[in-house]
Design a protein around this motif. Structure first.
Motif, short mmCIF file in Angstrom:
data_model
loop_
_atom_site.label_atom_id
_atom_site.label_comp_id
_atom_site.label_asym_id
_atom_site.label_seq_id
_atom_site.Cartn_x
_atom_site.Cartn_y
_atom_site.Cartn_z
N ASN A 102 -2.96 7.52 -1.48
CA ASN A 102 -3.61 6.46 -0.71
C ASN A 102 -3.52 6.75 0.79
O ASN A 102 -2.43 6.95 1.33
N GLU A 137 0.84 -1.20 0.00
CA GLU A 137 0.00 0.00 0.00
C GLU A 137 0.88 1.25 0.00
O GLU A 137 0.65 2.20 -0.73
N LEU A 196 -4.98 -4.05 8.68
CA LEU A 196 -5.61 -3.11 7.77
C LEU A 196 -7.10 -2.99 8.06
O LEU A 196 -7.82 -3.98 8.11
N TYR A 237 -8.32 6.11 -1.62
CA TYR A 237 -7.46 6.90 -2.49
C TYR A 237 -8.11 8.27 -2.69
O TYR A 237 -9.26 8.36 -3.13
N THR A 280 -4.33 5.05 4.37
CA THR A 280 -4.55 3.71 4.91
C THR A 280 -4.69 3.78 6.43
O THR A 280 -3.83 4.36 7.10
N SER A 326 -8.76 1.55 3.41
CA SER A 326 -7.84 2.18 2.47
C SER A 326 -8.65 3.01 1.49
O SER A 326 -9.57 2.49 0.85
#
Length: 299
Positions: free
Chosen positions: A77, A13, A87, A92, A79, A90
């Protein structure tokens, strides 16, 4: 082992924070330049951390990440992770360009299943583009995704879009709507255009052009891409004739032949007879079988 997997995922990522995505982001948001935006992580998790492309736009960092005065360096991105590097989310983030994409499309026949399109993407030196064509208000077709790189000032992308099942003999109730989006590592641009087939049909050039001086006859055939039946989709032809004395004339012809004498060269183009479509390209110039000393050069 599981933690190592998530660490590898985080590294992947992170590696795309400052590059064009390899494919269209599943989760993305588009914001205006200098605008503010709040990214929210998992509401059920209290202690989280964020990986961000830049700290310049981060106003506060908790479960909700507040971003202000967004500019291109802040795009990329974002995150959200647990403190154990699991995670959670996420997203963008892209900055919207004020200019819309200008799309141009055409068809070589009423029955053609393929749209030939082009678009200028002003900011595109290395970008990801996607496009789709819908033929009704309810159908939603899949995106065609393309990677495009161009170092010129006016980056023009040419592509083909397949149309859903289409019958040339039916009346077109809804226009064809072509939608496009383009992204770089930081910018977003979109555009759309709608078309009725009768307005964008551009026939191919006539084929099998023959200039026979023995019979004083020039002849040709319909382009092989044109819709059948020819009686239902007739074409109008324009013949450009250059005589041996270098005089030129243009004449509209409804048949696939033209009687002529003292001819040096001839070329032909065509368009829809009734809908006043755009003209096709000219055919390659045909000269008499005994080639003249001077080559064919039309004005």
């Amino acid at each position: 082992m599981l933690q190592a997997f998530f660490l590898l995922l985080i590294q992947e990522e992170w590696s795309f924070l400052h590059t064009v995505p390899v494919s269209w982001p599943k989760n993305y948001v588009v914001v205006e330049e200098n605008d503010s935006y709040t990214l929210r992580c998992d509401p059920h998790t209290q202690n989280v951390k964020w990986l961000t492309p830049s700290d310049d736009c981060v106003n506060s960092s908790q479960n909700a990440l507040e971003l202000t005065d967004l500019e291109n360096p802040c795009a990329g991105n974002y995150t959200c992770l647990t403190m154990d590097n699991i995670l959670l989310k996420s997203v963008y983030l892209l900055i919207k360009e004020n200019e819309d994409l200008k799309i141009s499309c055409s068809l070589d026949s009423y029955s053609s299943p393929v749209l030939s399109c082009s678009v200028r993407v002003p900011f595109c030196r290395d970008c990801l583009v996607r496009a789709k064509a819908n033929t009704s208000s309810v159908d939603d077709t899949n995106w065609l995704e393309m990677k495009f790189s161009d170092a010129t000032k006016d980056s023009v992308l040419k592509f083909n879009l397949s149309l859903p099942m289409w019958c040339a003999f039916e009346e077109q109730i809804y226009p064809i709507v072509v939608t496009m989006e383009a992204i770089t590592k930081s910018q977003y641009m979109s555009g759309s255009n709608s078309y009725y087939i009768r307005d964008i049909v551009v026939p191919g050039a006539p084929e099998n052009v023959i200039l026979n001086t023995d019979s004083n006859l020039g002849s040709w055939t319909y382009p092989s891409t044109w819709a059948r039946h020819f009686s239902f989709f007739p074409l109008l032809f324009e013949v450009n004739i250059q005589f041996k004395n270098n005089k030129e004339i243009y004449e509209l012809v409804y048949e696939m032949k033209k009687n002529m004498t003292n001819v040096k060269c001839m070329r032909v183009r065509c368009r829809d007879m009734y809908n006043n479509s755009m003209w096709s390209n000219w055919t390659t110039a045909r000269s008499v079988s005994r080639a003249p000393r001077s080559p064919c050069k039309f004005k």
